[in-house]
Design a protein around this motif. Structure first.
Motif, PDB file in Angstrom:
ATOM      1  N   MET A   1     -27.055  13.583   3.556  1.00 51.24           N
ATOM      2  CA  MET A   1     -27.673  12.284   3.845  1.00 51.24           C
ATOM      3  C   MET A   1     -29.036  12.129   3.164  1.00 51.24           C
ATOM      4  N   LYS A   2     -29.295  12.968   2.176  1.00 54.26           N
ATOM      5  CA  LYS A   2     -30.566  12.866   1.452  1.00 54.26           C
ATOM      6  C   LYS A   2     -30.693  11.520   0.742  1.00 54.26           C
ATOM      7  N   GLN A   3     -29.549  10.937   0.326  1.00 52.92           N
ATOM      8  CA  GLN A   3     -29.579   9.635  -0.340  1.00 52.92           C
ATOM      9  C   GLN A   3     -30.243   8.592   0.554  1.00 52.92           C
ATOM     10  N   TYR A   4     -29.831   8.579   1.812  1.00 50.11           N
ATOM     11  CA  TYR A   4     -30.376   7.613   2.778  1.00 50.11           C
ATOM     12  C   TYR A   4     -31.862   7.863   3.017  1.00 50.11           C
ATOM     13  N   LEU A   5     -32.241   9.102   3.217  1.00 49.25           N
ATOM     14  CA  LEU A   5     -33.641   9.424   3.469  1.00 49.25           C
ATOM     15  C   LEU A   5     -34.517   9.082   2.264  1.00 49.25           C
ATOM     16  N   ASN A   6     -33.979   9.255   1.066  1.00 50.64           N
ATOM     17  CA  ASN A   6     -34.740   8.926  -0.142  1.00 50.64           C
ATOM     18  C   ASN A   6     -35.026   7.431  -0.243  1.00 50.64           C
ATOM     19  N   ILE A   7     -34.056   6.606   0.181  1.00 49.43           N
ATOM     20  CA  ILE A   7     -34.284   5.157   0.177  1.00 49.43           C
ATOM     21  C   ILE A   7     -35.392   4.796   1.165  1.00 49.43           C
ATOM     22  N   LEU A   8     -35.392   5.420   2.323  1.00 56.83           N
ATOM     23  CA  LEU A   8     -36.474   5.169   3.288  1.00 56.83           C
ATOM     24  C   LEU A   8     -37.832   5.495   2.678  1.00 56.83           C
ATOM     25  N   LYS A   9     -37.902   6.618   1.986  1.00 54.43           N
ATOM     26  CA  LYS A   9     -39.165   7.029   1.350  1.00 54.43           C
ATOM     27  C   LYS A   9     -39.602   6.021   0.286  1.00 54.43           C
ATOM     28  N   GLU A  10     -38.646   5.525  -0.494  1.00 52.82           N
ATOM     29  CA  GLU A  10     -38.958   4.538  -1.525  1.00 52.82           C
ATOM     30  C   GLU A  10     -39.521   3.259  -0.914  1.00 52.82           C
ATOM     31  N   LEU A  45     -25.439  10.370  10.125  1.00 52.33           N
ATOM     32  CA  LEU A  45     -26.819  10.835  10.033  1.00 52.33           C
ATOM     33  C   LEU A  45     -27.086  12.000  10.992  1.00 52.33           C
ATOM     34  N   THR A  46     -27.767  13.022  10.495  1.00 54.83           N
ATOM     35  CA  THR A  46     -28.080  14.197  11.324  1.00 54.83           C
ATOM     36  C   THR A  46     -29.553  14.296  11.686  1.00 54.83           C
ATOM     37  N   THR A  47     -30.422  13.508  11.030  1.00 51.44           N
ATOM     38  CA  THR A  47     -31.863  13.593  11.309  1.00 51.44           C
ATOM     39  C   THR A  47     -32.253  12.824  12.569  1.00 51.44           C
ATOM     40  N   LYS A  48     -31.294  12.197  13.201  1.00 55.69           N
ATOM     41  CA  LYS A  48     -31.431  11.683  14.568  1.00 55.69           C
ATOM     42  C   LYS A  48     -30.019  11.547  15.114  1.00 55.69           C
ATOM     43  N   LYS A  49     -29.899  11.526  16.422  1.00 52.22           N
ATOM     44  CA  LYS A  49     -28.583  11.375  17.036  1.00 52.22           C
ATOM     45  C   LYS A  49     -28.098   9.937  16.883  1.00 52.22           C
ATOM     46  N   VAL A  50     -26.865   9.783  16.396  1.00 49.03           N
ATOM     47  CA  VAL A  50     -26.248   8.465  16.252  1.00 49.03           C
ATOM     48  C   VAL A  50     -25.023   8.415  17.163  1.00 49.03           C
ATOM     49  N   GLY A 198     -29.724  -0.092  11.725  1.00 51.50           N
ATOM     50  CA  GLY A 198     -28.414  -0.563  11.317  1.00 51.50           C
ATOM     51  C   GLY A 198     -27.720   0.258  10.259  1.00 51.50           C
ATOM     52  N   ALA A 199     -28.444   0.635   9.213  1.00 53.62           N
ATOM     53  CA  ALA A 199     -27.811   1.282   8.054  1.00 53.62           C
ATOM     54  C   ALA A 199     -27.051   2.556   8.399  1.00 53.62           C
ATOM     55  N   PRO A 200     -27.561   3.440   9.268  1.00 51.96           N
ATOM     56  CA  PRO A 200     -26.774   4.635   9.618  1.00 51.96           C
ATOM     57  C   PRO A 200     -25.421   4.281  10.233  1.00 51.96           C
ATOM     58  N   PHE A 201     -25.380   3.201  11.041  1.00 53.35           N
ATOM     59  CA  PHE A 201     -24.114   2.734  11.592  1.00 53.35           C
ATOM     60  C   PHE A 201     -23.199   2.239  10.476  1.00 53.35           C
ATOM     61  N   ASN A 202     -23.747   1.448   9.566  1.00 52.22           N
ATOM     62  CA  ASN A 202     -22.941   0.868   8.483  1.00 52.22           C
ATOM     63  C   ASN A 202     -22.354   1.940   7.581  1.00 52.22           C
ATOM     64  N   ILE A 203     -23.154   2.949   7.241  1.00 54.28           N
ATOM     65  CA  ILE A 203     -22.681   4.033   6.380  1.00 54.28           C
ATOM     66  C   ILE A 203     -21.505   4.753   7.030  1.00 54.28           C
ATOM     67  N   PRO A 249     -32.140  17.625   7.176  1.00 56.19           N
ATOM     68  CA  PRO A 249     -30.748  17.304   7.540  1.00 56.19           C
ATOM     69  C   PRO A 249     -29.924  18.561   7.798  1.00 56.19           C
ATOM     70  N   TYR A 250     -28.975  18.436   8.733  1.00 55.57           N
ATOM     71  CA  TYR A 250     -28.006  19.499   8.998  1.00 55.57           C
ATOM     72  C   TYR A 250     -26.751  19.270   8.160  1.00 55.57           C
TER      73      TYR A 250
END
Length: 288
Positions: A1-10, A45-50, A198-203, A249-250
């Motif tokens: 899930m590094k792709q998602y976290l990288n977008i947040l950073k951007e 997502l593993t960096t928080k519980k979904v 929203g995005a973690p749900f959508n992914i 991430p796990y």
């Protein structure tokens, strides 16, 4: 899930301030794309519980063409409650009920649920009845008959009915692609994405949709490609995002399907999430 976290950073780094419909305010980036390889695991997502059950039940609700929240709340899924509740507060029947009291009425009063639980012609209606066309059924049939077609598309954005929806579709269109006669890829275009809530749900939802469709047409699910128009972080989510991106991430989880039911009949008990290791939940308010 590094792709998602990288977008947040951007998004945080660019800090492009933008006003929005909810009046909360956002920082946003326009036009982003992430690619998830499902052969490496299920991108939950593993960096928080979904809450996976909410994703699963909502997806089956879409596939069945349902637009009333009663099916969701009966299964303890409450992600759509705010919009019909806000609509109810404007009605003559509103007597200062809280959101919790509204949900109890939806659960226990069929007539009330029919009147106030419907969201209008949202996703499920468009997937299964777009001006009389069952797009989803045709998609499955066409993937089997003509896998190399470039027309494997389902649209949720119906200009004739968008004004009747309590929330116009955020994920507006998805397209399937058959590769090497054995792999199935899915790209989804999302006009607007709440990147924290929203995005973690959508992914996860569209990755699961890819798994279910691939199973139905006897192909191997490969890439979910997530293309987003307005990718935004609400200003009252910024601290939560900063907390999340510090977490490591796990390893990804996996999906097991225990039934031979087809995609139109499968139930949420037939789909099991396995090996989901995650960090703790991070709470944030939803912008309505």
């Amino acid at each position: 899930m590094k792709q998602y976290l990288n977008i947040l950073k951007e998004i945080l780094k660019e800090n492009n301030n933008k006003e929005d419909r909810t009046k909360v305010g956002t920082i946003s980036k326009f036009g982003v794309q992430q690619r998830y390889d499902l052969r490496k695991g299920f991108p939950l997502l593993t960096t928080k519980k979904v809450y996976f059950k909410a994703i699963l039940v909502e997806l089956l609700w879409f596939i069945r063409g349902n637009t009333n929240i009663k099916y969701l709340v009966d299964n303890n899924v409450n992600i759509w409650n705010e919009w019909p509740y806000q609509n109810f507060t404007k009605s003559k029947d509103y007597k200062n009920e809280t959101l919790a009291e509204f949900v109890e009425k939806i659960k226990n009063d069929v007539s009330f649920a029919k009147k106030y639980g419907d969201l209008g012609p949202v996703y499920g209606k468009q997937w299964r009845d777009f001006n009389g066309v069952d797009q989803f059924k045709k998609l499955i049939e066409n993937l089997k008959k003509d896998p190399n077609s470039r027309r494997h598309i389902v649209s949720a954005w119906n200009p004739n009915e968008v004004d009747k929806m309590l929330l116009p579709p955020c994920h507006t269109l998805f397209q399937l692609y058959v590769a090497e006669d054995k792999y199935l890829d899915l790209q989804m275009y999302q006009r607007s994405a709440d990147m924290f809530l929203g995005a973690p749900f959508n992914i996860a939802s569209y990755s699961l949709l890819l798994i279910l469709i691939a199973r139905e047409v006897n192909l191997i699910p490969r890439y979910f490609i997530h293309t987003i128009g307005d990718a935004h972080i609400y200003k009252n989510h910024i601290e939560q995002v900063k907390c999340q991106i510090q977490r490591k991430p796990y390893k990804l989880s996996n999906i097991e399907i225990t039934s031979n039911k087809n995609i139109f009949e499968i139930d949420h008990e037939d789909i099991i999430l396995k090996n989901y290791k995650h960090h703790s939940k991070i709470v944030a308010p939803i912008a309505v």
